[in-house]
Design a protein around this motif. Structure first.
Motif, mmCIF file in Angstrom:
data_model
loop_
_atom_site.group_PDB
_atom_site.id
_atom_site.type_symbol
_atom_site.label_atom_id
_atom_site.label_comp_id
_atom_site.label_asym_id
_atom_site.label_seq_id
_atom_site.Cartn_x
_atom_site.Cartn_y
_atom_site.Cartn_z
ATOM 1 N N SER A 1 0.811 -1.215 0.000
ATOM 2 C CA SER A 1 0.000 0.000 0.000
ATOM 3 C C SER A 1 0.845 1.267 0.000
ATOM 4 C CB SER A 1 -0.930 0.013 1.221
ATOM 5 O OG SER A 1 -1.770 -1.107 1.219
ATOM 6 N N SER B 1 -8.583 5.439 0.341
ATOM 7 C CA SER B 1 -7.873 6.678 0.013
ATOM 8 C C SER B 1 -8.657 7.514 -0.990
ATOM 9 C CB SER B 1 -6.478 6.366 -0.530
ATOM 10 O OG SER B 1 -6.552 5.674 -1.761
ATOM 11 N N PHE C 1 -4.855 3.925 6.018
ATOM 12 C CA PHE C 1 -3.936 2.806 5.813
ATOM 13 C C PHE C 1 -3.874 1.938 7.066
ATOM 14 C CE2 PHE C 1 0.701 1.600 6.323
ATOM 15 C CZ PHE C 1 0.626 0.451 5.558
ATOM 16 N N TYR D 1 -6.905 -0.092 1.122
ATOM 17 C CA TYR D 1 -6.310 1.240 1.137
ATOM 18 C C TYR D 1 -6.697 2.053 -0.095
ATOM 19 C CZ TYR D 1 -3.054 4.971 0.337
ATOM 20 O OH TYR D 1 -2.532 6.196 0.037
#
Length: 651
Positions: free
Chosen positions: A303, A489, A511, A485
């Motif tokens: 990630s 995000s 995360f 993630y």
């Protein structure tokens, strides 16, 4: 109960790796050829070939963007359909043959008309639409086989949202998108399937996975394990502390919590059980340590490479920013293990039964040099790909220092094969994440979701953080961290930054919770893996892992309000003060959770320490003073002769 009395004559810390197909074929080279052996050979050759392709392009230059990513995806899909049968637990069958043939046909179209496909962006052909649709279906099926039905369903949901947006309520509604535009975005361009997740996967990520495979084959994992047991094994709670240290170090190589738990847990969990720890505790400790390896620099999980692409911050800087919180995460777990051992009066393993730290460093420390080389090269300005390329070469060269670690041709081929096979699930997840990226871009969902979350929180940052934490854990259930993630995000980070959260802190927040979803029931992949090894109840193990790893749920809130913990803003003095405050806070938190400090804690003492821990992370001098006062009060209270000691808690 004392661990020493139950200790074996010699602690076995040997890591047992599953043999690769190429090694098995070599060892059984006198056997007759059958379908299974032929299939193993095909898989081994394809896996080795893909690793060699990526090592070569890392060292001598990648193909043009779309071609590099398409080769990466289609090669991985072919391996997935050969390696993971249509029905789990069954043998390779006729359904798998059909998928392999369809994949080969799609590969031929994509490779022989690569330039034409890209030139038709904005004006897709009938063949583009047909093969683009087939590729989407292949990715959904490959994701189901490698990452489970839930992950595949998420991809289907986002595809459905593209076409059925008019049926969604309120602000989530959109007029829908025509099919040709969807295929153009998903297939012909680098804005869908071949967007940033696959860019990262086809360049930096797979190279570091291959590097990790080489490091394990050369004995690097064994070095970390021996070092951890030698350094920590004789302390109170030594076996559990050693498991935390060994799993943390090894999982920085593997980058996968569940996979690491299977590797190191195979000996740490039985050892802890043998020395007096309850099976649920042993499994939970291993799960927390293995899952936490994804947040520990310098390698970390996949990630962070995607985070570097999303934020525009170099990977090595992100690793540097993540260092203090990662260390604190493992310190909290270590404190809890230590207090647990003290509460139950468990002692460490005698030194003579442990690896000698001095001997381990003298004989094996050179195995750390490839990691040091990666760090040095990236600090010097080399790209992660170049650093990984040179580190792989260095690993092979350095392995020849001692006969025991020497990598011959068979070990090199096995490392190449294992590297690709280890990356397949993540490649499928990144391709699926690319579908999500394309869907969000086509529909404008990111901005809509951000406004929705901010409105739902009423503009209150703490409420928004709680909502995002819950959403992150739910979305991360049963998914690889990289997929969780990417989705979080895209959808969550804009909402956090809208309320003034530092960009790096916002990305690290989602995360961390994506990583920790591997510990949270009802779908806690890493905790369930360790529970299977220990023979403990899966959900009970997951809940205990959440208790031991509570610092991981606590830390993201700390660095959102105190971004200095991530080296964001502030001078050296401010960063130092915030770090010390966080360390004290986490020490108090661990004592409160485990119910032990100098001696057993009463309920009031535990509450006082917990509130003090919270106070230390609240910005402002008042919270810090209250936290320190709580520490002093409990310390003096426990030291006083008239202390009313509560009855011992159960294990």
């Amino acid at each position: 109960m004392k661990e020493a009395s139950k200790s074996p004559k010699k602690i076995d810390t040997e890591i047992q790796e599953k043999p690769s197909y190429i090694e098995t074929l070599w060892k059984t080279r006198g056997s007759k050829w059958n379908r299974a052996r032929v299939l193993s050979l095909i898989i081994a050759v394809l896996a080795i070939g893909l690793s060699l392709f990526h090592i070569y392009t890392a060292g001598y230059g990648t193909l043009p963007s779309w071609q590099q990513r398409s080769v990466h995806v289609i090669w991985a899909l072919l391996l997935i359909f050969l390696l993971f049968p249509f029905k789990k637990g069954k043998e390779f069958g006729w359904v798998d043959v059909i998928f392999v043939l369809i994949t080969l046909a799609t590969a031929a179209y994509m490779l022989f008309d690569a330039q034409g496909i890209q030139s038709r962006q904005g004006n897709v052909s009938t063949n583009d639409m047909m093969f683009g649709t087939v590729l989407l279906a292949l990715i959904l099926e490959a994701t189901r086989r490698t990452n489970g039905l839930l992950m595949s369903f998420i991809g289907l949901f986002f595809l459905a949202y593209i076409f059925l947006g008019q049926y969604f309520p309120g602000a989530l509604a959109h007029p829908g998108v025509r099919y040709g535009k969807v295929i153009d975005q998903m297939f012909n361009s680098t804005l869908g399937i071949f967007s940033s997740p696959i860019y990262v996967s086809s360049t930096m990520l797979i190279l570091f996975v291959i590097f990790g495979s080489f490091l394990m084959k050369s004995g690097g994992g064994q070095f970390f394990t021996n070092f951890a047991f030698g350094a920590l094994g004789n302390k109170s709670g030594g076996p559990a502390l050693s498991a935390v240290g060994a799993s943390a170090l090894v999982s920085t190589i593997t980058g996968n919590g569940a996979a690491n738990a299977a590797i190191t847990g195979s000996f740490t969990i039985p050892l802890m059980k043998k020395l007096g720890y309850k099976k649920k505790f042993a499994a939970a400790v291993e799960a927390v340590a293995s899952q936490g390896g994804q947040i520990m620099p310098p390698i970390m999980g996949a990630s962070v490479f995607i985070m570097a692409e999303a934020t525009g911050v170099p990977y090595i800087k992100l690793a540097f920013y993540a260092l203090i919180p990662a260390v604190i995460y493992f310190l909290i777990a270590g404190f809890i293990v230590y207090f647990h051992a003290k509460r139950l009066k468990l002692e460490g393993i005698p030194k003579e039964q442990l690896p000698s730290v001095k001997e381990v460093l003298l004989k094996q420390s050179y195995l750390f040099l490839p990691i040091a080389l990666i760090i040095g090269l990236m600090i010097y300005g080399f790209s992660p790909m170049k650093a990984g390329f040179y580190a792989i070469i260095a690993t092979v060269v350095l392995s020849w220092i001692r006969k025991k670690t020497r990598m011959d041709l068979l070990k090199i081929l096995a490392a190449l094969e294992n590297g690709t096979k280890s990356a397949l699930a993540v490649i499928a997840a990144c391709a699926m994440a690319g579908i999500v990226v394309g869907a969000v871009s086509l529909t404008g969902l990111g901005l809509t979701f951000s406004r929705f979350m901010v409105d739902l929180a009423g503009g209150n940052l703490f409420v928004l953080l709680l909502l995002m934490a819950v959403a992150s854990i739910i979305l991360g259930m049963g998914m690889p961290t990289v997929s969780a993630y990417v989705i979080l995000s895209i959808l969550g980070v804009p909402a956090l930054t809208d309320l003034g959260v530092n960009l790096i802190a916002a990305h690290m927040f989602v995360f961390y919770f994506g990583v920790l979803s591997g510990l949270t029931p009802p779908v806690a992949i890493t905790a369930y893996t360790t529970a299977g090894i220990a023979g403990s109840n899966p959900n009970g193990t997951a809940l205990y892992a959440m208790r031991i790893g509570f610092g991981g749920f606590f830390l993201p809130f700390i660095f959102v309000y105190n971004p200095q913990l991530l080296m964001q803003g502030g001078n050296t003095l401010e960063i130092t003060l915030v770090t010390v405050s966080a360390l004290i806070s986490c020490f108090l938190l661990a004592a409160s959770i485990e119910g032990y400090f100098i001696q057993l804690l009463s309920v009031i003492q535990r509450i006082l320490l917990f509130v003090g821990a919270v106070g230390l992370v609240v910005p402002g001098i008042a919270g810090d003073l209250f936290g320190i006062a709580a520490l002093i009060i409990v310390f003096l209270w426990q030291k006083s002769k008239n202390n009313n000691v509560p009855k011992q808690l159960s294990a």
